[in-house]
Every structure is written in structure tokens, then in C-alpha cells.
Write an enzyme that holds these catalytic residues in place. Structure first.
Site, mmCIF file in Angstrom:
data_model
loop_
_atom_site.group_PDB
_atom_site.id
_atom_site.type_symbol
_atom_site.label_atom_id
_atom_site.label_comp_id
_atom_site.label_asym_id
_atom_site.label_seq_id
_atom_site.Cartn_x
_atom_site.Cartn_y
_atom_site.Cartn_z
ATOM 1 N N ASP A 83 44.257 -7.454 -13.404
ATOM 2 C CA ASP A 83 43.776 -6.238 -13.610
ATOM 3 C C ASP A 83 43.427 -5.545 -12.103
ATOM 4 O O ASP A 83 42.571 -6.229 -11.401
ATOM 5 C CB ASP A 83 42.785 -5.372 -14.189
ATOM 6 C CG ASP A 83 42.079 -4.461 -14.575
ATOM 7 O OD1 ASP A 83 43.245 -3.282 -14.068
ATOM 8 O OD2 ASP A 83 41.264 -4.285 -15.107
ATOM 9 N N SER A 126 45.075 -0.093 -12.262
ATOM 10 C CA SER A 126 45.277 0.671 -13.982
ATOM 11 C C SER A 126 45.790 1.627 -14.119
ATOM 12 O O SER A 126 47.214 1.832 -13.743
ATOM 13 C CB SER A 126 43.770 -0.179 -13.949
ATOM 14 O OG SER A 126 43.992 -0.570 -15.738
#
Length: 282
Positions: free
Chosen positions: A175, A46
Site C-alpha cells: 500500500d 490506494s
């Protein structure tokens, strides 16, 4: 610690996910630069992938600090760039598309916000780098370390509900924090010392404030990420685990970049002390 550790050891660096809190990673990068320690390999999830890839491209911690502070100081420009990266429409809520009225295209986002020095491919980075995303359909981790860089990092940061999933290599990707929020496990055997930087944050300092819907959504994701990391640490911990004190900041507090970096400053002394201990004890 490993026998025969060199005075300038090979550093493996894992940068975790945590939204704006991940700007604290830059303080760690500056500390490594000041100590003359260049990581031999970096893994990121991320925001950790966003910053890790830029650092792997050869940008110093100081240059990354300047870049993010310059962005944070120009709110109108940032908002204009975010509008250009927005891809959703109201009707998308009802027809099963991959976007909604506020969804961001993460590849466009990176094109607007990444430093120009970041190359197009993993192979052109100065430091070997790995980005972690989640294969949504297969419900498993997707590890990228070669080929096109931007789609891999865009996928790693594709927070559901905020950033549109990325389709790459036949996978629907979201993600990386959903499966591996602190990917230090990929560095074992590749370096002498593994440093992991966890920016998910601890308990909230002020429990009296009622969170917004977005804060609840992102907060729940951070709680899950923290639980995953805790289980990983039980199985095998990195040599150095750094946890900058950034729990007072929200996931989207990017305009508080200066405050986040100030809050992370004490982690520099912790890193230096931990490294000194490992090197002396080797």
C-alpha cells in the site's frame, strides 16, 4: 497565487488513501465535471489510485457514482467476486507465504470491480496519471506512471493483512499509504492549481464503541497516514486541501457508498469557493 492564471487553469489532482472513505473522491470529480474543469494530471494512492485511474480513463464522476452505487446495491454479487479474488489458505499462516486465509489478490479484485472502460496501460489513459505504492524491501516510495496499469494500482491498494503484496518490476510492493498517503507533492510544476483530497478522516465521532481487531489495524494505519500528511503539509501545502467529513465511516464500509457520497456533498461548495477565490485573486 501564480501570476497570469488562466480562466480555465490546469488542475493537478491528488486523491489520497482511506479505504471506503475514498468513495468521497467521486463527489469532487463530479464537482470538477460540473465546473467544466478537466484535470491536466492526477496522482493517486490506494483507493485514490483506484478511482483516479478510472477517472483518468475518461469515466465521468457521474458514471463512477453509478458504478459504485450499483456494486453496493448487490451484496451477494460483491461477496461472490471477493471469494473469487481470495487467495489465502490456513496453512499459509505458518509457512512464510505472502498470503493468509482472507487475503485478496488485488489484480483479480480490479478485474472484477473496475469499470470495463479502464485500459491496460498508463499510455492509453486520457489524462496523465501516477500511482503511488511502497517498495517493501527498500522501504521507500515506488512511483508508477507508465507501463501496465493494473499491477501498479493493485500494488498501491495492497493493504498489509488484507491484500496480498504485488511483485512488479523486481519489487515487493504494498500500500502506497505507508509512504505517501496524499501524493500532491508529485504535481508541483505540472499544473496551475494543485487540489488534494484527504480522506483519512479526523477523530472518531463516537469513542464509546470498541473497535474490532480489523478496525484497530486499519485505524492505526490511518493514524500513521494522517501523521505523514501533516508533516507534508508543514513542508508545502497544495493550493486547495479538501477534507470530506467521512470520519464516521470505517475503512471497509463500501456497502455504505450512498451514505459516504451524501456525507461528502458539502465538499462541493468548499471546492467551488476555493477555486473562485484563487481565480478572482489571480
Amino acid at each position: 497565487m501564480k501570476a497570469g492564471l488562466r480562466s480555465k487553469p490546469r488542475i493537478g489532482l491528488a486523491l489520497g488513501g482511506g479505504g471506503a472513505r475514498g468513495l468521497a473522491h467521486i463527489a469532487v470529480l463530479e464537482a470538477l465535471d460540473d465546473m467544466g474543469l478537466r484535470p491536466a494530471i492526477i496522482a493517486g494512492t490506494s483507493i485514490g489510485a483506484v478511482i483516479g485511474a478510472a477517472y483518468a480513463a475518461g469515466l465521468s464522476g457521474a458514471r463512477l457514482r453509478h458504478h459504485v452505487l450499483s456494486l453496493a446495491a448487490d451484496r451477494p454479487d460483491v461477496m461472490a467476486k471477493l471469494l473469487k479474488a481470495r487467495v489465502g489458505r490456513i496453512s499459509d499462516l505458518f509457512v512464510g507465504r505472502l498470503s493468509n486465509p482472507i487475503t485478496i489478490d488485488s489484480e483479480i479484485f480490479l478485474d472484477h470491480f473496475w469499470p470495463q472502460a479502464v485500459p491496460d496501460h498508463f499510455e492509453d489513459l486520457e489524462i496523465p496519471f501516477m500511482a503511488i505504492a511502497t517498495d517493501f524491501t527498500a522501504r521507500r516510495e515506488a512511483l508508477f506512471q507508465s507501463g501496465a496499469l493494473a499491477p501498479a494500482v493493485a500494488a498501491s491498494m495492497a493493504i498489509p493483512g488484507l491484500i496480498r503484496p504485488v511483485v512488479a518490476e523486481g519489487m515487493l510492493l504494498v500500500d502506497g499509504g505507508a509512504v505517501n498517503p496524499l501524493p500532491y507533492n508529485h504535481l508541483f510544476g505540472k499544473a496551475d492549481i494543485i487540489i488534494a483530497v484527504d480522506v483519512t478522516g479526523g477523530p472518531l465521532e463516537d469513542s464509546s464503541k470498541r473497535p474490532t481487531a480489523f478496525q484497530l489495524m486499519f485505524g492505526a494505519a490511518q493514524i500513521m497516514a494522517g501523521s505523514i500528511t501533516a508533516q507534508m503539509l508543514k513542508a508545502r501545502a497544495p493550493d486547495i486541501l479538501l477534507k470530506p467529513p467521512v470520519e464516521g465511516f470505517r475503512v471497509l464500509d463500501f456497502f455504505k457508498a450512498a451514505q459516504i457520497l451524501d456525507a461528502a456533498a458539502p465538499i462541493v461548495a468548499t471546492l467551488q469557493s476555493e477555486l473562485d477565490h484563487l481565480l478572482v485573486g489571480a
